[in-house]
Motif scaffolding. Structure first.
Motif, PDB file in Angstrom:
ATOM      1  N   ARG A 111       0.826  -1.209   0.000  1.00  0.00           N
ATOM      2  CA  ARG A 111       0.000   0.000   0.000  1.00  0.00           C
ATOM      3  C   ARG A 111       0.861   1.260   0.000  1.00  0.00           C
ATOM      4  O   ARG A 111       0.523   2.233  -0.658  1.00  0.00           O
ATOM      5  N   HIS A 112       1.997   1.224   0.708  1.00  0.00           N
ATOM      6  CA  HIS A 112       2.740   2.458   0.960  1.00  0.00           C
ATOM      7  C   HIS A 112       4.063   2.617   0.219  1.00  0.00           C
ATOM      8  O   HIS A 112       4.580   3.729   0.163  1.00  0.00           O
ATOM      9  N   LYS A 113       4.628   1.563  -0.303  1.00  0.00           N
ATOM     10  CA  LYS A 113       5.970   1.650  -0.888  1.00  0.00           C
ATOM     11  C   LYS A 113       5.954   1.431  -2.395  1.00  0.00           C
ATOM     12  O   LYS A 113       5.049   0.808  -2.931  1.00  0.00           O
ATOM     13  N   GLY A 114       7.018   1.890  -3.035  1.00  0.00           N
ATOM     14  CA  GLY A 114       7.172   1.707  -4.478  1.00  0.00           C
ATOM     15  C   GLY A 114       7.590   0.306  -4.847  1.00  0.00           C
ATOM     16  O   GLY A 114       7.048  -0.307  -5.753  1.00  0.00           O
ATOM     17  N   ASP A 115       8.577  -0.237  -4.139  1.00  0.00           N
ATOM     18  CA  ASP A 115       9.031  -1.607  -4.374  1.00  0.00           C
ATOM     19  C   ASP A 115       8.796  -2.426  -3.114  1.00  0.00           C
ATOM     20  O   ASP A 115       9.008  -1.944  -2.001  1.00  0.00           O
ATOM     21  N   VAL A 116       8.365  -3.651  -3.297  1.00  0.00           N
ATOM     22  CA  VAL A 116       8.068  -4.524  -2.172  1.00  0.00           C
ATOM     23  C   VAL A 116       8.853  -5.817  -2.342  1.00  0.00           C
ATOM     24  O   VAL A 116       8.868  -6.409  -3.418  1.00  0.00           O
ATOM     25  N   ASP A 117       9.503  -6.249  -1.271  1.00  0.00           N
ATOM     26  CA  ASP A 117      10.272  -7.487  -1.283  1.00  0.00           C
ATOM     27  C   ASP A 117       9.316  -8.675  -1.149  1.00  0.00           C
ATOM     28  O   ASP A 117       8.634  -8.821  -0.138  1.00  0.00           O
ATOM     29  N   GLY A 118       9.272  -9.500  -2.183  1.00  0.00           N
ATOM     30  CA  GLY A 118       8.417 -10.687  -2.158  1.00  0.00           C
ATOM     31  C   GLY A 118       9.054 -11.867  -1.455  1.00  0.00           C
ATOM     32  O   GLY A 118       8.426 -12.910  -1.279  1.00  0.00           O
ATOM     33  N   GLY A 119      10.307 -11.707  -1.021  1.00  0.00           N
ATOM     34  CA  GLY A 119      11.029 -12.800  -0.360  1.00  0.00           C
ATOM     35  C   GLY A 119      10.308 -13.405   0.825  1.00  0.00           C
ATOM     36  O   GLY A 119      10.215 -14.631   0.928  1.00  0.00           O
ATOM     37  N   PRO A 120       9.770 -12.591   1.748  1.00  0.00           N
ATOM     38  CA  PRO A 120       9.066 -13.186   2.888  1.00  0.00           C
ATOM     39  C   PRO A 120       7.863 -14.040   2.478  1.00  0.00           C
ATOM     40  O   PRO A 120       7.610 -15.078   3.086  1.00  0.00           O
ATOM     41  N   LEU A 121       7.145 -13.628   1.435  1.00  0.00           N
ATOM     42  CA  LEU A 121       6.016 -14.447   0.969  1.00  0.00           C
ATOM     43  C   LEU A 121       6.498 -15.741   0.332  1.00  0.00           C
ATOM     44  O   LEU A 121       5.889 -16.797   0.518  1.00  0.00           O
ATOM     45  N   ARG A 122       7.584 -15.659  -0.425  1.00  0.00           N
ATOM     46  CA  ARG A 122       8.141 -16.883  -1.021  1.00  0.00           C
ATOM     47  C   ARG A 122       8.604 -17.843   0.072  1.00  0.00           C
ATOM     48  O   ARG A 122       8.391 -19.053  -0.025  1.00  0.00           O
ATOM     49  N   ASP A 123       9.224 -17.297   1.129  1.00  0.00           N
ATOM     50  CA  ASP A 123       9.670 -18.138   2.246  1.00  0.00           C
ATOM     51  C   ASP A 123       8.492 -18.772   2.972  1.00  0.00           C
ATOM     52  O   ASP A 123       8.526 -19.965   3.304  1.00  0.00           O
ATOM     53  N   LEU A 124       7.442 -17.986   3.220  1.00  0.00           N
ATOM     54  CA  LEU A 124       6.252 -18.528   3.868  1.00  0.00           C
ATOM     55  C   LEU A 124       5.618 -19.606   2.999  1.00  0.00           C
ATOM     56  O   LEU A 124       5.220 -20.663   3.507  1.00  0.00           O
ATOM     57  N   ALA A 125       5.541 -19.360   1.702  1.00  0.00           N
ATOM     58  CA  ALA A 125       4.970 -20.359   0.789  1.00  0.00           C
ATOM     59  C   ALA A 125       5.772 -21.657   0.854  1.00  0.00           C
ATOM     60  O   ALA A 125       5.193 -22.747   0.889  1.00  0.00           O
ATOM     61  N   ALA A 126       7.095 -21.560   0.883  1.00  0.00           N
ATOM     62  CA  ALA A 126       7.943 -22.756   0.958  1.00  0.00           C
ATOM     63  C   ALA A 126       7.678 -23.521   2.255  1.00  0.00           C
ATOM     64  O   ALA A 126       7.591 -24.763   2.248  1.00  0.00           O
ATOM     65  N   LYS A 127       7.543 -22.807   3.360  1.00  0.00           N
ATOM     66  CA  LYS A 127       7.260 -23.463   4.645  1.00  0.00           C
ATOM     67  C   LYS A 127       5.890 -24.136   4.628  1.00  0.00           C
ATOM     68  O   LYS A 127       5.725 -25.244   5.144  1.00  0.00           O
ATOM     69  N   LEU A 128       4.905 -23.457   4.049  1.00  0.00           N
ATOM     70  CA  LEU A 128       3.570 -24.049   3.960  1.00  0.00           C
ATOM     71  C   LEU A 128       3.575 -25.317   3.107  1.00  0.00           C
ATOM     72  O   LEU A 128       2.956 -26.317   3.466  1.00  0.00           O
ATOM     73  N   VAL A 129       4.273 -25.260   1.975  1.00  0.00           N
ATOM     74  CA  VAL A 129       4.356 -26.439   1.111  1.00  0.00           C
ATOM     75  C   VAL A 129       4.994 -27.594   1.872  1.00  0.00           C
ATOM     76  O   VAL A 129       4.476 -28.720   1.863  1.00  0.00           O
ATOM     77  N   ASP A 130       6.104 -27.332   2.549  1.00  0.00           N
ATOM     78  CA  ASP A 130       6.773 -28.389   3.323  1.00  0.00           C
ATOM     79  C   ASP A 130       5.846 -28.970   4.386  1.00  0.00           C
ATOM     80  O   ASP A 130       5.773 -30.185   4.561  1.00  0.00           O
ATOM     81  N   GLU A 131       5.128 -28.103   5.075  1.00  0.00           N
ATOM     82  CA  GLU A 131       4.225 -28.553   6.140  1.00  0.00           C
ATOM     83  C   GLU A 131       3.085 -29.403   5.581  1.00  0.00           C
ATOM     84  O   GLU A 131       2.752 -30.457   6.137  1.00  0.00           O
ATOM     85  N   VAL A 132       2.495 -28.973   4.495  1.00  0.00           N
ATOM     86  CA  VAL A 132       1.375 -29.716   3.910  1.00  0.00           C
ATOM     87  C   VAL A 132       1.855 -31.072   3.377  1.00  0.00           C
ATOM     88  O   VAL A 132       1.185 -32.089   3.572  1.00  0.00           O
ATOM     89  N   ILE A 133       3.008 -31.102   2.728  1.00  0.00           N
ATOM     90  CA  ILE A 133       3.539 -32.380   2.216  1.00  0.00           C
ATOM     91  C   ILE A 133       3.871 -33.321   3.368  1.00  0.00           C
ATOM     92  O   ILE A 133       3.532 -34.501   3.349  1.00  0.00           O
ATOM     93  N   ARG A 134       4.539 -32.792   4.394  1.00  0.00           N
ATOM     94  CA  ARG A 134       4.975 -33.614   5.521  1.00  0.00           C
ATOM     95  C   ARG A 134       3.785 -34.145   6.319  1.00  0.00           C
ATOM     96  O   ARG A 134       3.827 -35.246   6.850  1.00  0.00           O
TER      97      ARG A 134
END
Length: 190
Positions: A10-33
């Motif tokens: 909402r407030h910035k010009g560029d946003v780091d998508g890294g935290p979302l990619r990391d969360l997605a990776a953790k969710l995938v691992d959790e669901v598979i496991r």
């Protein structure tokens, strides 16, 4: 973390998508496991926590669906990212409209219906490091198989498969929540 990324959007010009990619990776691992386990969804929703809680729950539901469809981990990861960013365009809609009790005026509904497109365009400009398939979830999660959805009114196979999965998960989780304009449904009713 989801709220932080959404606020940055909402407030910035560029946003780091890294935290979302990391969360997605953790969710995938959790669901598979833990594929045989029932997942307890986050249900501590208030008007301020609804959106991040909702997209988290949608990501888990979408991943469970993708797992049943035998998606490989890379595809599950892209699906999870898509679910996590699907409603990011709501950050550009007036909070008064999103929290309004009762029926929206036609002009207010028009603003709400812009969130898939504004979210997609915002992701293309602010979070360019996300997979295109993930961003399609943002753009198409309100399209309908019968062609009566928005923003473009496309239907059937013209809707990306990830967006179709996220759309069903989105509706199911939304029905489980109290909203300003209606009471929640029980899981079997939803």
């Amino acid at each position: 973390m989801i709220r932080h990324v959404y606020d940055d959007f909402r407030h910035k010009g560029d946003v780091d998508g890294g935290p979302l990619r990391d969360l997605a990776a953790k969710l995938v691992d959790e669901v598979i496991r833990n594929r045989g386990q029932l997942f307890q969804f986050v249900d501590l929703r208030t008007p301020d926590t609804y959106l991040p809680t909702h997209v988290f729950n949608v990501a888990v539901l979408a991943l469970l669906t993708g797992l049943k469809m035998d998606y490989p981990p890379t595809k599950l990861h892209e699906l999870a990212i898509g679910a996590l960013v699907m409603d990011i365009g709501e950050m550009l809609v007036s909070p008064e409209i999103l929290r309004k009790k009762g029926k929206l005026e036609p002009s207010e509904m028009l603003e709400v219906k812009k969130h898939p497109e504004t979210g997609f365009e915002g992701l293309r400009k602010k979070m360019r490091d996300l997979p295109a398939t993930s961003m399609h979830v943002t753009y198409q999660h309100h399209e309908s198989f019968d062609g009566k959805g928005y923003p473009r009114g496309v239907g059937g196979g013209d809707i990306h498969e990830f967006a179709r999965i996220a759309s069903v998960a989105d509706m199911y989780d939304a029905l489980l929540s109290d909203r300003p304009f209606r009471r929640y449904y029980l899981p079997h009713e939803a």
